[in-house]
Design a protein around this motif. Structure first.
Motif, short mmCIF file in Angstrom:
data_model
loop_
_atom_site.label_atom_id
_atom_site.label_comp_id
_atom_site.label_asym_id
_atom_site.label_seq_id
_atom_site.Cartn_x
_atom_site.Cartn_y
_atom_site.Cartn_z
N ASN A 28 0.84 -1.21 0.00
CA ASN A 28 0.00 0.00 0.00
C ASN A 28 0.88 1.27 0.00
OD1 ASN A 28 -2.12 -1.79 0.14
ND2 ASN A 28 -2.53 -1.44 2.31
N ILE A 84 3.73 1.61 1.25
CA ILE A 84 4.45 1.75 2.51
C ILE A 84 5.50 0.65 2.56
CG2 ILE A 84 4.26 1.77 5.03
CD1 ILE A 84 1.37 2.65 4.72
N TYR A 98 5.09 -1.02 7.53
CA TYR A 98 3.70 -1.52 7.50
C TYR A 98 3.51 -2.65 8.51
CZ TYR A 98 -0.83 -2.66 5.48
OH TYR A 98 -2.19 -2.86 5.30
N SER A 114 -3.15 -8.03 10.98
CA SER A 114 -1.76 -8.17 10.52
C SER A 114 -1.44 -9.62 10.16
CB SER A 114 -0.80 -7.67 11.61
OG SER A 114 -0.97 -8.44 12.81
#
Length: 361
Positions: A262, A264, A269, A303
């Motif tokens: 994304n 990042i 991230y 996550s």
């Protein structure tokens, strides 16, 4: 009194019957004796009296085949096999008959325990067959294959063909597009080969040209290390004015893989090391760290789910870019989605199974 008892007891212990052998009279010599019963036929199988002769005969044949094959491989010095060699063998493929079909073949009723005992021997023979094929002993491998074909399914080719190769889309830039999922997370992954910068390409060409032009044999009384020491600056370890330790170590540029999630970086991230290791694991197994860059768009879940979905997408992309590493990734179960899902919440429960705190009033 005691003497009288002993005398009476001795008289009572005398034998009142004849101990000589009985001799029949002459009139009974003409009589025919009864014929002895005919001997029982010897069973064809040594396991006849177990009640499951067919099952134990087949099991005994498989055990003998395993024992003889092990001895043959040991004579060929292929066993015992080191652990690193076992891990590098191609993956096993098997399609044995199910419990009912195998019972019909051997004409015996198979319980789950007996069926598993047969499968243990079949899997062992299959491992020996794979080892013989890899080592080049095709005659032994063909003999084992003929034995194993008796216990394989009739539609084994269809079963083996059900494992479809990983497919992905390529764009005009050579990027592969794959999708990975886990739990409630979905990851769209683009994998592209690392392109060297113009400076690196120019440096590589310059080094190649200089190496070709300077490829001259050194004098016979000089060693190859002398030319390196004379060309390198003497900025090695202080205190060493000569020798290899006086030479400055050559800087080796380690290739790196850039992973953007994304837009990042990976480290920002996913702050947890466990998630980052899960994502990089396909590169470690395939040995392609620094060979490909990754750009991914991840949505949904947490996550753990996002890292698992991303790892699956990366593994698929590497399998498409490098078909030679697909067996390694498949053996490590990196190309298979984790089927576990989050259990739904139930009515009257705080979560899927958690209950509310009980309050008396």
């Amino acid at each position: 009194m005691n003497i009288a008892r002993q005398a009476a007891g001795g008289a009572m212990r005398l034998r009142a019957y004849a101990t000589a052998a009985y001799v029949p009279p002459a009139s009974m010599e003409s009589l025919q004796r009864a014929r002895p019963p005919p001997p029982k036929p010897k069973p064809e199988s040594p396991t006849f009296y177990t009640g499951r002769a067919n099952y134990y005969d087949n099991l005994d044949l498989l055990e003998n085949a395993v024992r003889h094959t092990r001895s043959a491989l040991q004579n060929l010095q292929l066993l015992p096999l080191p652990r690193f060699a076992q891990e590098n063998l191609p993956p096993l493929r098997s399609a044995w008959k199910n419990q009912e079909d195998l019972g019909e073949k051997i004409q015996a009723k198979l319980t789950t325990t007996r069926y598993r005992r047969v499968l243990v021997q079949l899997n062992q023979l299959n491992q020996y067959r794979r080892l013989a094929e890899v080592a080049g002993h095709m005659e032994l491998a063909q003999r084992l294959k003929r034995v194993l074909e008796l216990y394989e399914r009739e539609n084994k080719d269809k079963v083996f063909g059900s494992v479809q190769p990983v497919s992905a889309k390529f764009d005009e830039y050579g990027r592969s597009y794959t999708i990975g999922r886990r739990k409630e997370s979905t990851a769209r992954v683009w994998v592209i080969k690392v392109q060297p910068s113009p400076e690196e390409q120019a440096a590589t060409e310059t080094l190649a040209t200089s190496a070709e032009s300077e490829a001259v044999a050194p004098p016979p009384d000089s060693s190859p290390l002398d030319s390196v020491i004379s060309a390198a600056p003497a900025t090695g370890i202080p205190g060493f004015e000569s020798g290899p330790l006086s030479v400055a170590p050559t800087q080796v540029k380690v290739p790196t893989t850039n992973i953007l999630i994304n837009n990042i970086p990976l480290v920002d991230y996913f702050p947890h090391v466990t998630d980052r290791e899960r994502i990089v694991r396909p590169f470690r197994i395939a040995g392609l760290i620094g060979a490909y860059n990754v750009f991914a768009l991840v949505r949904g879940g947490g996550s753990t789910g996002q890292s698992g979905a991303l790892a699956l997408g990366i593994a698929k992309g590497l399998a498409v870019q490098e078909p030679d590493v697909e067996p390694l990734l498949r053996k490590a179960k990196m190309l298979k989605r984790d089927p576990r899902m989050v259990e739904r919440k139930k009515t009257g429960r705080a979560k899927a199974r958690k209950g509310y705190t009980w309050v008396k009033r």
